[in-house]
Structure formats: C-alpha cells, structure tokens
Motif scaffolding. Structure first.
Motif, mmCIF file in Angstrom:
data_model
loop_
_atom_site.group_PDB
_atom_site.id
_atom_site.type_symbol
_atom_site.label_atom_id
_atom_site.label_comp_id
_atom_site.label_asym_id
_atom_site.label_seq_id
_atom_site.Cartn_x
_atom_site.Cartn_y
_atom_site.Cartn_z
ATOM 1 N N ASP A 211 35.785 -9.121 27.169
ATOM 2 C CA ASP A 211 36.265 -10.055 28.188
ATOM 3 C C ASP A 211 35.690 -9.766 29.569
ATOM 4 O O ASP A 211 36.111 -10.378 30.561
ATOM 5 C CB ASP A 211 37.792 -10.037 28.240
ATOM 6 C CG ASP A 211 38.364 -8.651 28.496
ATOM 7 O OD1 ASP A 211 37.604 -7.662 28.406
ATOM 8 O OD2 ASP A 211 39.570 -8.550 28.790
ATOM 9 N N THR B 290 46.644 -7.989 16.081
ATOM 10 C CA THR B 290 47.025 -9.318 16.556
ATOM 11 C C THR B 290 45.982 -9.872 17.514
ATOM 12 O O THR B 290 45.583 -11.044 17.437
ATOM 13 C CB THR B 290 48.396 -9.264 17.262
ATOM 14 O OG1 THR B 290 49.393 -8.850 16.331
ATOM 15 C CG2 THR B 290 48.775 -10.623 17.838
ATOM 16 N N ASP B 291 45.530 -9.022 18.415
ATOM 17 C CA ASP B 291 44.628 -9.477 19.466
ATOM 18 C C ASP B 291 43.258 -9.877 18.932
ATOM 19 O O ASP B 291 42.717 -10.911 19.316
ATOM 20 C CB ASP B 291 44.475 -8.380 20.527
ATOM 21 C CG ASP B 291 43.813 -8.898 21.793
ATOM 22 O OD1 ASP B 291 44.259 -9.944 22.320
ATOM 23 O OD2 ASP B 291 42.834 -8.284 22.246
ATOM 24 N N TYR C 262 49.117 -4.199 17.927
ATOM 25 C CA TYR C 262 48.629 -5.091 18.981
ATOM 26 C C TYR C 262 47.153 -5.397 18.793
ATOM 27 O O TYR C 262 46.717 -6.546 18.948
ATOM 28 C CB TYR C 262 48.854 -4.475 20.366
ATOM 29 C CG TYR C 262 48.283 -5.342 21.465
ATOM 30 C CD1 TYR C 262 49.000 -6.425 21.959
ATOM 31 C CD2 TYR C 262 47.004 -5.100 21.968
ATOM 32 C CE1 TYR C 262 48.471 -7.252 22.934
ATOM 33 C CE2 TYR C 262 46.455 -5.930 22.934
ATOM 34 C CZ TYR C 262 47.189 -6.998 23.421
ATOM 35 O OH TYR C 262 46.642 -7.812 24.378
ATOM 36 N N THR D 277 42.518 -10.945 16.059
ATOM 37 C CA THR D 277 42.641 -12.183 15.283
ATOM 38 C C THR D 277 42.645 -13.395 16.201
ATOM 39 O O THR D 277 41.953 -14.389 15.958
ATOM 40 C CB THR D 277 43.920 -12.156 14.434
ATOM 41 O OG1 THR D 277 43.856 -11.055 13.518
ATOM 42 C CG2 THR D 277 44.077 -13.452 13.642
ATOM 43 N N ARG D 278 43.396 -13.335 17.291
ATOM 44 C CA ARG D 278 43.471 -14.489 18.184
ATOM 45 C C ARG D 278 42.205 -14.662 19.012
ATOM 46 O O ARG D 278 41.806 -15.791 19.291
ATOM 47 C CB ARG D 278 44.714 -14.405 19.058
ATOM 48 C CG ARG D 278 44.727 -13.275 20.064
ATOM 49 C CD ARG D 278 46.095 -13.119 20.695
ATOM 50 N NE ARG D 278 46.130 -11.982 21.608
ATOM 51 C CZ ARG D 278 47.245 -11.461 22.078
ATOM 52 N NH1 ARG D 278 48.425 -11.967 21.726
ATOM 53 N NH2 ARG D 278 47.206 -10.438 22.910
ATOM 54 N N VAL D 279 41.561 -13.560 19.389
ATOM 55 C CA VAL D 279 40.291 -13.676 20.104
ATOM 56 C C VAL D 279 39.247 -14.326 19.208
ATOM 57 O O VAL D 279 38.486 -15.195 19.637
ATOM 58 C CB VAL D 279 39.796 -12.298 20.602
ATOM 59 C CG1 VAL D 279 38.373 -12.393 21.130
ATOM 60 C CG2 VAL D 279 40.714 -11.759 21.686
ATOM 61 N N GLU E 283 39.882 -16.339 16.688
ATOM 62 C CA GLU E 283 40.268 -17.741 16.499
ATOM 63 C C GLU E 283 39.888 -18.578 17.712
ATOM 64 O O GLU E 283 39.373 -19.691 17.580
ATOM 65 C CB GLU E 283 41.768 -17.824 16.235
ATOM 66 C CG GLU E 283 42.261 -19.231 15.965
ATOM 67 C CD GLU E 283 43.760 -19.282 15.686
ATOM 68 O OE1 GLU E 283 44.294 -20.401 15.562
ATOM 69 O OE2 GLU E 283 44.386 -18.197 15.603
ATOM 70 N N MET E 284 40.139 -18.060 18.912
ATOM 71 C CA MET E 284 39.838 -18.801 20.126
ATOM 72 C C MET E 284 38.344 -19.090 20.265
ATOM 73 O O MET E 284 37.941 -20.156 20.744
ATOM 74 C CB MET E 284 40.315 -18.014 21.355
ATOM 75 C CG MET E 284 40.095 -18.736 22.682
ATOM 76 S SD MET E 284 40.642 -17.774 24.115
ATOM 77 C CE MET E 284 39.354 -16.502 24.186
ATOM 78 N N ASN E 285 37.527 -18.137 19.808
ATOM 79 C CA ASN E 285 36.080 -18.270 19.960
ATOM 80 C C ASN E 285 35.368 -18.714 18.680
ATOM 81 O O ASN E 285 34.146 -18.690 18.614
ATOM 82 C CB ASN E 285 35.490 -16.936 20.437
ATOM 83 C CG ASN E 285 35.925 -16.590 21.841
ATOM 84 O OD1 ASN E 285 35.471 -17.182 22.809
ATOM 85 N ND2 ASN E 285 36.829 -15.619 21.960
ATOM 86 N N ASN E 286 36.152 -19.092 17.668
ATOM 87 C CA ASN E 286 35.592 -19.540 16.387
ATOM 88 C C ASN E 286 34.673 -18.486 15.762
ATOM 89 O O ASN E 286 33.595 -18.798 15.251
ATOM 90 C CB ASN E 286 34.831 -20.858 16.571
ATOM 91 C CG ASN E 286 35.749 -22.000 16.945
ATOM 92 O OD1 ASN E 286 36.811 -22.175 16.352
ATOM 93 N ND2 ASN E 286 35.362 -22.773 17.953
#
Length: 217
Positions: A199, A63-64, A60, A66-68, A70-73
């Motif tokens: 966050d 995965t997390d 987890y 990587t997406r955080v 990606e979301m924040n460049n």
C-alpha cells in the motif's frame, strides 16, 4: 532519465505477491528500473517471530490478504505446500527447509541473469494464486520460469554449484533492506527512503515523480 528502485521481496510474503501487479504497471507506464533483491522470509530470519507475535496477527493477516486480493482482482490462497516448513500449531520453524532457500536463490540468479521482476511474478503466481497445489512437483516451476523467459534447469545449476555464495547474496540483500530503513517486505527503497508494504507503492511513485520521473513515450 531512468529512475532505479530496489525491491526487497520474499516468496513467502503474501503482500509481496500482491504488490507485483502494481509494480509491473508502473514499470510499463514510467521510466523506472526495478532492481529485484530477494530476501529470506521473516520466519527464517527470525524463527521466533510467529511464536512471539500477538495471536491476533495471523487471523488478521489472513482476512486482510483475502480482501486486498478481492479488491484488486488478484486471486490469492495460502500456498500448499507452504514455502516455509513451519509447525502451524506450535509455530516452530525447523532447520530443515526444503523449499525456501532454493526459491530465494533462484530469484537472485534470475535477477542477475535477466528480468528478475518477470521471474518473481510468474513464480509467485504459481505459488499463491490457488490454482496449483503441489507447485513444487513436476514441471510447474519450470513452466512458470519459462513464461518469464528463463530455463529453470540452468538457474538450478547456477545455484546448486555454490549454496554459500547465494546464501551470502541473500544476507547482503537483508543488510541492505535494514540499511534502507525497514526490515519487512515488500519494501521499495528509493533515493535513501524506504516504502514498506504493497500500500506504499504509489507513495514511492509520487516521490519519484517529484524527482522528475517521466512517463514512457
């Protein structure tokens, strides 16, 4: 009036790395002083953490982050080498740790000597952004330190003069982290409250604004 916040931070924490850009934005936009307080990673503070944690936690996490990112460049890739020497199969954390003590002590020395936030920003980018394998080799660290305005050789001289002194300073930071109300990183501690996680940075900003924090002119 300048508002001061303690930042408890680890060079092995991906969320600590992901938190830095937003914290830098806040210090540019608001009258905030960040007191950088490096601590050892949880794997060093509690060597059994990864062997005892739910086996779903690590997948987890990967995965997390990587997406955080990606979301924040924010480019992010697990460091090679890992700042903590750990057996990936058995999750064993040996006593021999060639990187993390030096990194953590350098962070403390930089925070004491100048802009600790700039230092952890540049060093963590080197370690985590995926562009440099073998970040510990050659002049990678010295170049990153120089971008933050530091002479790495001078910082190394400071920390090598007395390991125990800097180790004690890390312990003080870890005790202060727990006294703030949490144990994890990154944690912002402000006015008796702990704000854990990348966050929760804007929640801390909200609290400071309620206490009269002003934007910079």
């Amino acid at each position: 009036m300048t508002h001061t916040v303690d930042l408890f931070w680890s060079f092995r924490s991906p969320y600590s790395y992901l938190a830095i850009p937003r914290i830098l934005e806040i210090t540019r936009d608001y009258d905030v002083a960040v007191n950088v307080r490096p601590v050892y990673p949880i794997a060093i503070r509690n060597p059994k953490f990864f062997s005892d944690v739910n086996p779903l936690w690590i997948p987890y996490l990967m995965t997390d982050i990587t997406r955080v990112g990606e979301m924040n460049n924010i480019p992010i890739s697990w460091p090679r080498p890992d700042p903590v020497n750990m057996n990936r199969e058995t999750k064993e954390v040996p006593a021999d740790q060639p990187y993390i003590h030096r990194l953590t002590h350098l962070g403390i020395a930089a925070a004491e000597a100048g802009d600790g936030l700039a230092f952890i920003d540049q060093i963590s980018r080197l370690i985590w952004n995926g562009e440099t394998r073998g970040w510990q080799k050659g002049d990678h660290l010295s170049n990153a330190a120089a971008k933050a305005g530091f002479d790495l050789a001078h910082l190394d001289q400071l920390i090598s003069a007395d390991f125990d002194v800097y180790d004690a300073k890390v312990s003080e930071n870890q005790q202060a982290l727990e006294q703030s109300g949490h144990w994890g990183v990154p944690t912002l501690a402000y006015n008796g409250e702990a704000f854990f996680g990348q966050d929760r940075i804007d929640l801390c900003l909200w609290r400071m604004k309620k206490n009269g924090l002003n934007a910079r002119l």
